[in-house]
Design a protein around this motif. Sequence first.
Motif, PDB file in Angstrom:
ATOM      1  N   PRO A 239       0.840  -1.216   0.000  1.00 56.37           N
ATOM      2  CA  PRO A 239       0.000   0.000   0.000  1.00 56.37           C
ATOM      3  C   PRO A 239       0.866   1.253   0.000  1.00 56.37           C
ATOM      4  O   PRO A 239       0.928   2.010   0.973  1.00 56.37           O
ATOM      5  N   ILE A 240       1.560   1.463  -1.096  1.00 53.16           N
ATOM      6  CA  ILE A 240       2.457   2.601  -1.211  1.00 53.16           C
ATOM      7  C   ILE A 240       2.067   3.417  -2.432  1.00 53.16           C
ATOM      8  O   ILE A 240       1.264   2.993  -3.254  1.00 53.16           O
ATOM      9  N   THR A 241       2.654   4.599  -2.519  1.00 52.40           N
ATOM     10  CA  THR A 241       2.439   5.480  -3.665  1.00 52.40           C
ATOM     11  C   THR A 241       3.775   5.735  -4.346  1.00 52.40           C
ATOM     12  O   THR A 241       4.812   5.200  -3.953  1.00 52.40           O
ATOM     13  N   THR A 242       3.741   6.587  -5.354  1.00 51.41           N
ATOM     14  CA  THR A 242       4.969   6.911  -6.073  1.00 51.41           C
ATOM     15  C   THR A 242       6.005   7.547  -5.158  1.00 51.41           C
ATOM     16  O   THR A 242       7.204   7.298  -5.289  1.00 51.41           O
ATOM     17  N   ASN A 243       5.544   8.362  -4.209  1.00 52.32           N
ATOM     18  CA  ASN A 243       6.474   9.027  -3.301  1.00 52.32           C
ATOM     19  C   ASN A 243       7.162   8.065  -2.337  1.00 52.32           C
ATOM     20  O   ASN A 243       8.156   8.441  -1.708  1.00 52.32           O
TER      21      ASN A 243
ATOM     22  N   TYR B 105      15.610  11.764 -17.635  1.00 56.04           N
ATOM     23  CA  TYR B 105      14.764  10.773 -16.980  1.00 56.04           C
ATOM     24  C   TYR B 105      13.631  11.527 -16.285  1.00 56.04           C
ATOM     25  O   TYR B 105      13.758  11.973 -15.144  1.00 56.04           O
ATOM     26  N   ASP B 106      12.525  11.650 -17.015  1.00 55.65           N
ATOM     27  CA  ASP B 106      11.453  12.540 -16.575  1.00 55.65           C
ATOM     28  C   ASP B 106      10.723  12.024 -15.345  1.00 55.65           C
ATOM     29  O   ASP B 106      10.560  12.734 -14.361  1.00 55.65           O
ATOM     30  N   SER B 107      10.255  10.785 -15.387  1.00 58.27           N
ATOM     31  CA  SER B 107       9.402  10.301 -14.303  1.00 58.27           C
ATOM     32  C   SER B 107       9.644   8.821 -14.062  1.00 58.27           C
ATOM     33  O   SER B 107      10.083   8.082 -14.955  1.00 58.27           O
ATOM     34  N   PHE B 108       9.341   8.428 -12.837  1.00 58.49           N
ATOM     35  CA  PHE B 108       9.396   7.029 -12.410  1.00 58.49           C
ATOM     36  C   PHE B 108       8.249   6.891 -11.414  1.00 58.49           C
ATOM     37  O   PHE B 108       8.335   7.374 -10.282  1.00 58.49           O
TER      38      PHE B 108
ATOM     39  N   THR C 297      18.749   2.805 -11.832  1.00 59.48           N
ATOM     40  CA  THR C 297      17.881   2.956 -10.664  1.00 59.48           C
ATOM     41  C   THR C 297      17.099   4.258 -10.737  1.00 59.48           C
ATOM     42  O   THR C 297      17.362   5.127 -11.574  1.00 59.48           O
ATOM     43  N   LEU C 298      16.147   4.385  -9.837  1.00 57.13           N
ATOM     44  CA  LEU C 298      15.263   5.548  -9.827  1.00 57.13           C
ATOM     45  C   LEU C 298      16.064   6.829  -9.646  1.00 57.13           C
ATOM     46  O   LEU C 298      15.848   7.817 -10.354  1.00 57.13           O
TER      47      LEU C 298
END
Length: 537
Positions: free
Chosen positions: A194-198, A222-225, A273-274
């Motif tokens: 139960p996590i979000t992008t943050n 690298y715009d988004s992950f 990696t992110l």
Amino acid sequence: MDGDEESGFANNNNEEEEKSLSDISQQDEEDKPHKRPSMTMDHSEGTLEPGNSQRSRISIVSELPDVINSARTRRATVESLGARSAASNRRATIESLQRRSTVESLSSRSAFGNSKNMSTRFHSVKSNIGSYGDDDLFSGEYWIPPQNDDNLPIVVDFRCACFKLTDVSTVQFTTLIKFVLVFEWVDPRLRGMPITTNDLPADLWGPDMILENAQNDCRIIYDSFSLLDANEGRLKRTITYHGHIFTPMGLVDFPFDSADLGLKFISINNWRTLDGSRQGNDPVQQIYILRPMLDRDDVDFFLLGWGGKLQEFNVLGWSQNVANPSNPSIPIVFKFDIHLMRKSLFYIYKVLFPMWLITITSMASFAIDPLDIQGRLEVLFTLLLSTIAMVYVVQESIPKISFLTLVDKIVNVTLLNLALSVLFSFIISVSDNPGDLNWIFAFVNQGLYWILNILFMVPPLLRYRRKVQKYVKDQQELEEIRRLGPSGTALLDNRQSVHMTMRQSFKKKFVKGRGAPLSREEQLVAGHNTRTSYNNK
């Protein structure tokens, strides 16, 4: 409890300090010289006697160094004890804070453990790293590539978009482009979290691609992950390539040529990696395969985000090819081609038409008296110099290549026509029948020129037309593309029509005969066969 321990420890330190100071005071009293009676010196006997003040002063002066040394020793002892007392107080304070931090940490862990047992958010997940819970989310080695339960490579779905396509240089073979790749894949380690992008770990693994034909100024952003679906563990990464790319062109039919602006992406199981702290590749084990999103109804595989308008070209369509070799040491190759057709009217008006006009004007030299060789040569040499000047204009539009383009052939034929005119004028002037021979050479010269022009221009024009028909199904679609115009912003309906044309240009690659479209599994099988033959080449 901590306050009582601190106060007790401080009191003990104070008592020890007071006791040490009292002992020093007592020692000082013992070390003081006792009061002695006055001493007098008997000059006759040379002995010290009480009552003699001079003898007393001599004795005190002789004992003064011992007193000074004793005082210095006592002062150093007092300073040392004071420093030890301060250090003891600091040590006691630090130990007290550490005990308090330990108690608070134990209390928080106890509360965290109770909430963990009461909630389903701490459900353990099994991965190649091990079995762990959500409380270990930021302590695992997430830079290690994920692995499916069946030990098969991760399937990375991808799509692309083009938001800028300008500065197509025929001379430099470069194009300024802003191209976006969007990857989507499933990481089993995050499934059910139960996590979000943050909340994603900073060292989370993600796929990466290298643009092979990028120039030095091409930037990779690298715009988004982001996390798309927490229940499935589906992730998305967006990579933007912005800058110049190397795009060679086939200029044999210039200016009736076509250009396939190709972007070639390669990956030897490349990953990043992110946060970008780790990156690498794996030529030993196949980590993932690429699969284009061709059967998605919610999104398009290719998004045309810049209106489909170019200064010198018409955009007819696009095509793509993905090669996923079974050998991990062979790179994964994704080729995306944007098919362009050059707008040839500029070169027809600026180059070809002046050449044709110079050739027609050269006919005037045959109207001059055949015996006036000087007048003819003045006209022909003037036209010859004009044609040579036109050669330099053409050279600015094409690169230095080792073969002749269509324009080069037309220019050379024009120069040959003028040179033949000079030769024919000389032959006519020395012949016995200059009148009849003059008109014969005039028609031969012009006829030969126009026949060569037709032979040179018809094949490129036919290839140009076939190329257009390959991507445009009917005349209405071609008119929709032409309505974009050479300048200005395209209307919304025009962009949609060009976008539909682009989709139709590639749809035939995934249709079996006249029947239904291929299923997703059939597409992968067909693509695998194509990729195998491609790699064998």
